[in-house]
Design a protein around this motif. Structure first.
Motif, PDB file in Angstrom:
ATOM      1  N   ILE A  52       0.843  -1.194   0.000  1.00  0.00           N
ATOM      2  CA  ILE A  52       0.000   0.000   0.000  1.00  0.00           C
ATOM      3  C   ILE A  52       0.880   1.247   0.000  1.00  0.00           C
ATOM      4  N   ASN A  53       0.593   2.148  -0.909  1.00  0.00           N
ATOM      5  CA  ASN A  53       1.352   3.394  -0.998  1.00  0.00           C
ATOM      6  C   ASN A  53       1.086   4.274   0.214  1.00  0.00           C
ATOM      7  N   ASN A  54       2.188   4.752   0.832  1.00  0.00           N
ATOM      8  CA  ASN A  54       2.093   5.659   1.992  1.00  0.00           C
ATOM      9  C   ASN A  54       1.231   5.054   3.108  1.00  0.00           C
ATOM     10  N   VAL A  55       1.438   3.766   3.401  1.00  0.00           N
ATOM     11  CA  VAL A  55       0.642   3.101   4.419  1.00  0.00           C
ATOM     12  C   VAL A  55       0.858   3.729   5.790  1.00  0.00           C
ATOM     13  N   GLN A  56       2.080   4.210   6.071  1.00  0.00           N
ATOM     14  CA  GLN A  56       2.326   4.850   7.354  1.00  0.00           C
ATOM     15  C   GLN A  56       1.523   6.138   7.502  1.00  0.00           C
ATOM     16  N   LEU A  57       1.467   6.922   6.447  1.00  0.00           N
ATOM     17  CA  LEU A  57       0.693   8.154   6.489  1.00  0.00           C
ATOM     18  C   LEU A  57      -0.794   7.868   6.670  1.00  0.00           C
ATOM     19  N   LEU A  58      -1.294   6.843   6.018  1.00  0.00           N
ATOM     20  CA  LEU A  58      -2.696   6.470   6.163  1.00  0.00           C
ATOM     21  C   LEU A  58      -3.004   6.016   7.589  1.00  0.00           C
ATOM     22  N   CYS A  59      -2.070   5.314   8.203  1.00  0.00           N
ATOM     23  CA  CYS A  59      -2.267   4.886   9.591  1.00  0.00           C
ATOM     24  C   CYS A  59      -2.327   6.089  10.531  1.00  0.00           C
ATOM     25  N   LEU A  60      -1.506   7.088  10.260  1.00  0.00           N
ATOM     26  CA  LEU A  60      -1.551   8.304  11.074  1.00  0.00           C
ATOM     27  C   LEU A  60      -2.892   9.018  10.929  1.00  0.00           C
ATOM     28  N   ILE A 113       2.976  -1.819  11.889  1.00  0.00           N
ATOM     29  CA  ILE A 113       3.392  -0.633  11.151  1.00  0.00           C
ATOM     30  C   ILE A 113       4.625  -0.028  11.816  1.00  0.00           C
ATOM     31  N   ASN A 114       5.581   0.392  11.018  1.00  0.00           N
ATOM     32  CA  ASN A 114       6.802   1.005  11.514  1.00  0.00           C
ATOM     33  C   ASN A 114       6.868   2.431  10.980  1.00  0.00           C
ATOM     34  N   TYR A 115       6.609   3.377  11.854  1.00  0.00           N
ATOM     35  CA  TYR A 115       6.583   4.771  11.425  1.00  0.00           C
ATOM     36  C   TYR A 115       7.968   5.321  11.117  1.00  0.00           C
ATOM     37  N   MET A 116       9.009   4.636  11.542  1.00  0.00           N
ATOM     38  CA  MET A 116      10.365   5.100  11.259  1.00  0.00           C
ATOM     39  C   MET A 116      10.699   4.947   9.773  1.00  0.00           C
ATOM     40  N   GLU A 117       9.942   4.140   9.059  1.00  0.00           N
ATOM     41  CA  GLU A 117      10.167   3.954   7.627  1.00  0.00           C
ATOM     42  C   GLU A 117       9.335   4.923   6.775  1.00  0.00           C
ATOM     43  N   LEU A 118       8.780   5.936   7.420  1.00  0.00           N
ATOM     44  CA  LEU A 118       7.959   6.905   6.721  1.00  0.00           C
ATOM     45  C   LEU A 118       8.802   7.621   5.655  1.00  0.00           C
ATOM     46  N   PRO A 119       8.390   7.679   4.408  1.00  0.00           N
ATOM     47  CA  PRO A 119       9.161   8.369   3.363  1.00  0.00           C
ATOM     48  C   PRO A 119       9.335   9.836   3.687  1.00  0.00           C
TER      49      PRO A 119
END
Length: 289
Positions: A254-262, A276-282
């Protein structure tokens, strides 16, 4: 039964009088009148008899092949004609594609909603039979024992409507559950726990349906390794206002899955998102935040 009769009127071509003897009149009619083509009788017949008449009572001079009797009454469809125009392909790849498509169609038909089953068992018990029969397991409200198939492919569920039977938890992980099957799980008022891990056919449409059916009750949802879900379906999870735990392990596609989780955490503050690992946020997504 009403019987009607109609025939052609015999009129001499030359308009001559018919004052003659019986023998002369017969000769006159033989040589100067139109021949009787047909005398038909019309009866009240059923639709089935009409179909038999049209198929088997053909004029003798009209030639038809044997397969003509199996032709549809409304004619051949455009799709059938298009299929006949395509060259036959018996390569291993084509046969495999055909077989997979056949199995997919069979699975969709198997999971269709059956109104008679729901009428006889009720929504809760019908959904329980549907899940357990296909390899899943359920937990009844007020019970601590999961109901699933045993080694003999048997399970213990009521066979008749039970008013106090309610499904609280469903574990359908690893099953072939599809969009059509989710309709069989409708109207489950007390469903709080749903595990769909490793379900290959759970996609955006399925997520949207889950969010619509269980928006007011679901507290736990496991979508780990459901790689058919995209960012469009993932964003719909924000509609589950009572959701407390969400497992998204393995959804790296999923594209930008971390952003979607936020964004989901912003809509549902008390939610706990697992996997989810937020440290891998682009970096590009981080600048937008």
């Amino acid at each position: 039964m009403q019987v009607g009769c109609h025939c052609y009127v015999l009129i001499p071509r030359d308009g001559s009088s018919s004052d003659c003897t019986d023998q002369q009149q017969q000769s006159h009619l033989r040589h100067h009148c139109w021949a009787i083509k047909s005398v038909t009788y019309r009866n009240r017949i059923t639709k089935e008899q009409s179909m038999i008449y049209h198929k088997w009572n053909r004029p003798k001079e009209e030639w038809t092949g044997f397969f003509h009797y199996f032709a549809p009454e409304k004619g051949i469809t455009v799709d059938f004609v298009r299929a006949l125009q395509k060259p036959l392909n018996f390569s291993p790849k084509a046969l495999k594609t055909w077989y997979n498509k056949l199995q997919d169609t069979k699975a969709v038909i198997d999971q269709r909603y059956i109104e008679e089953r729901v009428t006889a068992l009720g929504c809760e018990l019908a959904a329980a039979h549907f899940i357990v029969h296909r390899g899943g397991k359920i937990l009844q409200k007020g019970s601590n024992e999961w109901i699933e198939k045993d080694k003999d492919e048997e399970y213990c569920l009521p066979r008749h409507f039970t008013p106090d039977f309610f499904v609280e938890c469903i574990d359908a992980s690893g099953t072939q559950l599809r969009y059509e099957g989710l309709e069989c799980m409708g109207n489950l008022e007390y469903l709080k726990w749903l595990n769909l891990a490793n379900c290959a056919f759970i996609d955006d449409w399925c997520v949207d349906r889950i969010c619509g059916q269980f928006a007011n009750s679901l507290e736990y949802l496991n979508l780990s390794n459901c790689t058919s879900i995209s960012e469009r379906g993932f964003a719909a999870l924000a509609r589950l206002k009572k959701l407390k735990t969400l497992d998204v392990t393995g959804l790296h596609n999923i594209n930008n899955v971390q952003l979607l989780c936020l964004l989901i955490e912003d809509v549902i503050p008390d939610i706990n998102i697992i996997g989810i690992n937020y440290m891998e946020l682009p970096s590009s997504a981080g600048e937008q935040i």
